[in-house]
Design a protein around this motif. Structure first.
Motif, PDB file in Angstrom:
ATOM      1  N   THR A  50       0.774  -1.282   0.060  1.00 45.35           N
ATOM      2  CA  THR A  50      -0.011  -0.092   0.028  1.00 45.35           C
ATOM      3  C   THR A  50       0.904   1.246   0.074  1.00 45.35           C
ATOM      4  O   THR A  50       0.795   2.096  -0.803  1.00 45.35           O
ATOM      5  CB  THR A  50      -0.919   0.117   1.024  1.00 45.35           C
ATOM      6  N   LYS A  51       1.968   1.432   0.777  1.00 40.70           N
ATOM      7  CA  LYS A  51       2.815   2.337   0.832  1.00 40.70           C
ATOM      8  C   LYS A  51       3.509   2.782  -0.357  1.00 40.70           C
ATOM      9  O   LYS A  51       3.447   3.868  -0.826  1.00 40.70           O
ATOM     10  CB  LYS A  51       3.864   2.194   2.058  1.00 40.70           C
ATOM     11  N   ASN A  54       1.027   4.172  -2.888  1.00 44.44           N
ATOM     12  CA  ASN A  54       0.942   5.594  -2.865  1.00 44.44           C
ATOM     13  C   ASN A  54       2.053   6.317  -3.235  1.00 44.44           C
ATOM     14  O   ASN A  54       1.780   7.318  -3.774  1.00 44.44           O
ATOM     15  CB  ASN A  54       0.570   5.699  -1.258  1.00 44.44           C
ATOM     16  N   GLU A  55       3.106   5.823  -3.159  1.00 46.45           N
ATOM     17  CA  GLU A  55       4.378   6.557  -3.621  1.00 46.45           C
ATOM     18  C   GLU A  55       4.176   6.618  -5.244  1.00 46.45           C
ATOM     19  O   GLU A  55       4.335   7.795  -5.733  1.00 46.45           O
ATOM     20  CB  GLU A  55       5.521   5.900  -3.246  1.00 46.45           C
ATOM     21  N   ASN A  57       1.668   6.231  -7.030  1.00 45.82           N
ATOM     22  CA  ASN A  57       0.510   7.342  -7.549  1.00 45.82           C
ATOM     23  C   ASN A  57       0.878   8.671  -7.126  1.00 45.82           C
ATOM     24  O   ASN A  57       0.511   9.548  -8.117  1.00 45.82           O
ATOM     25  CB  ASN A  57      -0.749   7.006  -6.678  1.00 45.82           C
ATOM     26  N   SER A  58       1.597   9.033  -6.385  1.00 45.56           N
ATOM     27  CA  SER A  58       2.182  10.328  -5.843  1.00 45.56           C
ATOM     28  C   SER A  58       3.142  10.749  -7.245  1.00 45.56           C
ATOM     29  O   SER A  58       2.934  11.888  -7.553  1.00 45.56           O
ATOM     30  CB  SER A  58       2.811  10.572  -4.722  1.00 45.56           C
ATOM     31  N   ARG A  78       3.257   0.243 -10.936  1.00 38.76           N
ATOM     32  CA  ARG A  78       2.003   0.457 -10.281  1.00 38.76           C
ATOM     33  C   ARG A  78       1.033  -0.715 -10.494  1.00 38.76           C
ATOM     34  O   ARG A  78       0.332  -1.094  -9.553  1.00 38.76           O
ATOM     35  CB  ARG A  78       1.342   1.911 -10.664  1.00 38.76           C
TER      36      ARG A  78
END
Length: 124
Positions: A50-51, A54-55, A57-58, A78
């Protein structure tokens, strides 16, 4: 006839394996702990994925904000982590079901043990 023989064999094994209900509960709890340990490890993996997702996606948002498309490696990475996350969710669901099966099976074993040990006690 085979069904009866199988049930009788299971009863003999049950009575030979356990001296008390506490023995059955101990084995049940050990099996559940093994599954819960796997769940804990899997949740750690889920958090890691998940982390990372998120990275990624950012990073993709930063590319889009600057008017660029995300590079193929980012899109591929991703997608990989999304797939891993889905796999981990499946594993967690399987392990939770496994815990329920263990609890149900051992509840049946305890009831049967009590019936065999003391039929009057089991009826309560």
């Amino acid at each position: 006839l085979k069904k009866i023989e199988k049930a009788e064999h299971r009863d003999r094994v049950l009575m030979a394996m356990y001296l008390t209900v506490e023995d059955i509960e101990l084995v049940r709890d050990e099996r559940i702990e093994t599954v819960e340990s796997a769940i804990r490890i899997t949740k750690l993996r889920k958090n890691k994925f998940t982390k990372k997702l998120n990275e990624l996606n950012s990073s993709e948002q930063r590319f889009k904000a600057s008017g660029q498309n995300a590079p193929p490696w980012l899109v591929k990475s991703r997608s990989h982590y999304q797939e891993q996350l889905a796999n981990v969710e499946d594993i967690l669901a399987i392990k939770e079901r496994e815990k329920l099966v263990i609890k149900k099976r051992f509840a049946g074993d305890i009831n049967r043990y009590l019936e065999l040990k003391d039929p009057e006690l089991a009826a309560e």
